[in-house]
Design a protein around this motif. Structure first.
Motif, short mmCIF file in Angstrom:
data_model
loop_
_atom_site.label_atom_id
_atom_site.label_comp_id
_atom_site.label_asym_id
_atom_site.label_seq_id
_atom_site.Cartn_x
_atom_site.Cartn_y
_atom_site.Cartn_z
N ASP A 30 -7.04 8.98 2.21
CA ASP A 30 -5.87 8.48 2.93
C ASP A 30 -5.13 9.62 3.62
O ASP A 30 -5.05 10.74 3.11
N LYS A 56 -0.25 5.85 -5.06
CA LYS A 56 -1.48 5.09 -5.14
C LYS A 56 -2.41 5.35 -3.96
O LYS A 56 -3.34 4.59 -3.70
N SER A 57 -2.18 6.43 -3.24
CA SER A 57 -3.08 6.75 -2.13
C SER A 57 -4.43 7.21 -2.65
O SER A 57 -4.56 7.67 -3.79
N ASN A 79 0.83 -1.20 0.00
CA ASN A 79 0.00 0.00 0.00
C ASN A 79 0.87 1.25 0.00
O ASN A 79 2.10 1.17 0.12
N TYR A 80 0.25 2.41 -0.11
CA TYR A 80 1.03 3.64 -0.25
C TYR A 80 1.88 3.92 0.98
O TYR A 80 2.97 4.49 0.88
N THR A 137 -6.41 -10.18 -1.82
CA THR A 137 -5.27 -9.70 -2.61
C THR A 137 -4.38 -10.89 -2.94
O THR A 137 -4.00 -11.65 -2.03
#
Length: 441
Positions: free
Chosen positions: A64, A59-60, A45-46, A353
């Motif tokens: 966020d 990629k947030s 994740n970011y 995922t």
């Protein structure tokens, strides 16, 4: 006579990592992705992307917030020869031999020659057996740690990163002459062996135990590299024909400490590795880069290049003189920091995922070791908003490092505090664990 042969790589590795607060199985430690087979190039994740692939910073989502990882830690130990248990047994034998030699007196030899010499022979035989067992044995440990502060925004996401990885190896170099020397007196039924043992027992009783130890030349080595990175990661997302494409870069200061503790077995002391004569360091500049593309709403691909600037660093040169021949041998190694290019894919939705990573280049370390090249697969299931369950598998396609199964859990109460735990187990007596605490504001 000092026979403190404590070659436990566990103790050495832990002392390295605690003393320097650095450590990694990869060049990063991130508990969520470590539990997913060491993947993460496309699936991180970011908030953790700055540790793995800086492009993921971009990629947030709009909702966020700032994420702080403080810290993430991991460690892996491989001991395929079960040295952790065997060394205790060997040390007991060496201590016994030590006691026998130290307690020898000329009076004992004269008063009870057969009993005293037989005890001396038995101790010599056990020590020879121990040296033969140690021949070619090796144990290793890897560890990692990371801290990151990620600040998402729509223009230029940024993260402040401090991470480290460490690799330690313990090995022995057994001199066949030592075994021959000890075997020459270990058979109580051989008159020639008994005569040699008697002569050497009397010699040790009269002139001290150095008369024995001065003839032994087997060596033990503890080598380690600790690499710490301090950098600022930045990223930006572009539109590439309708495909969101993120690009990230992390310029960083890189500090490396090398340890080359090599000495004769009878002088080995696990507490001596940190002495200046065995340690050197290097400071340089390096850079990581990354790409990430969302091919569909659920499918992401990534590519990262770590340590794009190669750097070969020599250890200290340790010189040891052969006590029988007077020949001097140099013990030296080179640690190689080289580019590691890794590709990754991930499929994800709100529940599951799936991820897979593969190194496109070999991972180098000390020149005396073989290179590695890793592939990994992993999965995460999030049955509840505050709970995640993970599993994976990581393999070395070069076949030198251990293949391991990984697993872990993640807890996210109130979606503000995140606690991630991971564990691994694999072939060659490999095991490890990791933990991570992160906060979002």
């Amino acid at each position: 006579m000092k026979y403190n042969l404590k070659l436990s790589v566990v103790a050495i590795a832990v002392s390295f990592f605690v003393a320097n607060q650095a450590g990694a199985a990869n060049t990063w430690a991130e508990a969520r992705n470590d539990a997913m087979g060491g993947t993460g190039v496309a699936s991180a994740n970011y908030g953790s992307g700055a540790l793995i692939n800086p492009a993921l910073l971009a990629k947030s989502k709009p909702e966020d917030d700032i994420t702080v990882i403080l810290p993430s830690v991991s460690a892996q130990i491989t001991d395929k020869d079960d040295l952790r248990n065997e060394i205790d047994d060997i040390s007991d034998k060496i201590d016994y031999y030590d006691d026998v030699v130290d307690n020898l007196t000329f009076g004992d030899v004269i008063a009870n020659p057969i009993g005293t010499v037989n005890q001396f022979q038995g101790a010599a035989g056990d020590l020879a057996d121990s040296l033969e067992f140690l021949r070619g044995k090796r144990a290793s440990a890897n560890a990692g740690a990371g801290v990151a502060v990620s600040v998402p925004n729509d223009v230029l996401p940024v993260a402040f990163v401090a991470k480290g990885y460490a690799h330690a190896v313990v090995s022995t170099s057994i001199d066949q002459g030592d075994i021959t020397y000890l075997r020459e007196m270990d058979d109580p039924n051989d008159p020639a062996d008994f005569a040699r043992a008697t002569a050497r027992a009397i010699d040790a009783a009269l002139f001290g135990t150095d008369r024995i130890t001065d003839n032994l030349n087997s060596t033990a080595s503890g080598r380690a590299a600790i690499v710490s990175d301090y950098g600022i990661a930045i990223a930006h997302q572009f539109d590439a024909g309708g495909i969101p494409l993120s690009v990230g870069v992390t310029p960083k200061l890189q500090k490396t400490w090398l340890y080359n503790y090599t000495t004769t077995i009878n002088d080995y002391d696990k507490d001596d590795w940190k002495k200046d004569r065995y340690r050197n360091d290097d400071t340089s500049f390096n850079i990581d880069v990354g790409l990430a593309a969302d091919l569909t709403e659920n499918f992401t691909v990534g590519l990262t290049g770590q340590n794009l600037i190669s750097n070969n660093i020599d250890t200290k040169d340790v010189r040891i003189e052969n006590r029988r021949t007077g020949e001097v041998k140099n013990y030296k190694d080179t640690y190689q920091i080289s580019p590691i290019v890794t590709a990754g894919v991930a499929w994800h939705n709100d529940l599951v995922t799936l991820s897979a990573d593969g190194d496109l280049t070999e991972t180098k370390g000390f020149k005396s070791e073989k290179n590695s090249q890793f592939v990994g697969v992993g999965a995460e299931v999030t049955p509840l908003s505050w709970l995640a369950v993970r599993a994976g598998y990581r393999a070395d396609v070069k076949g030198d490092e251990s293949n391991v199964f990984t697993g872990g859990v993640g807890f996210a109460p109130f979606n503000r505090v995140h606690i991630d735990l991971t564990g691994l187990v694999g072939e060659k007596e490999s095991w490890g664990a990791g933990a991570q605490l992160s906060l979002t504001f």
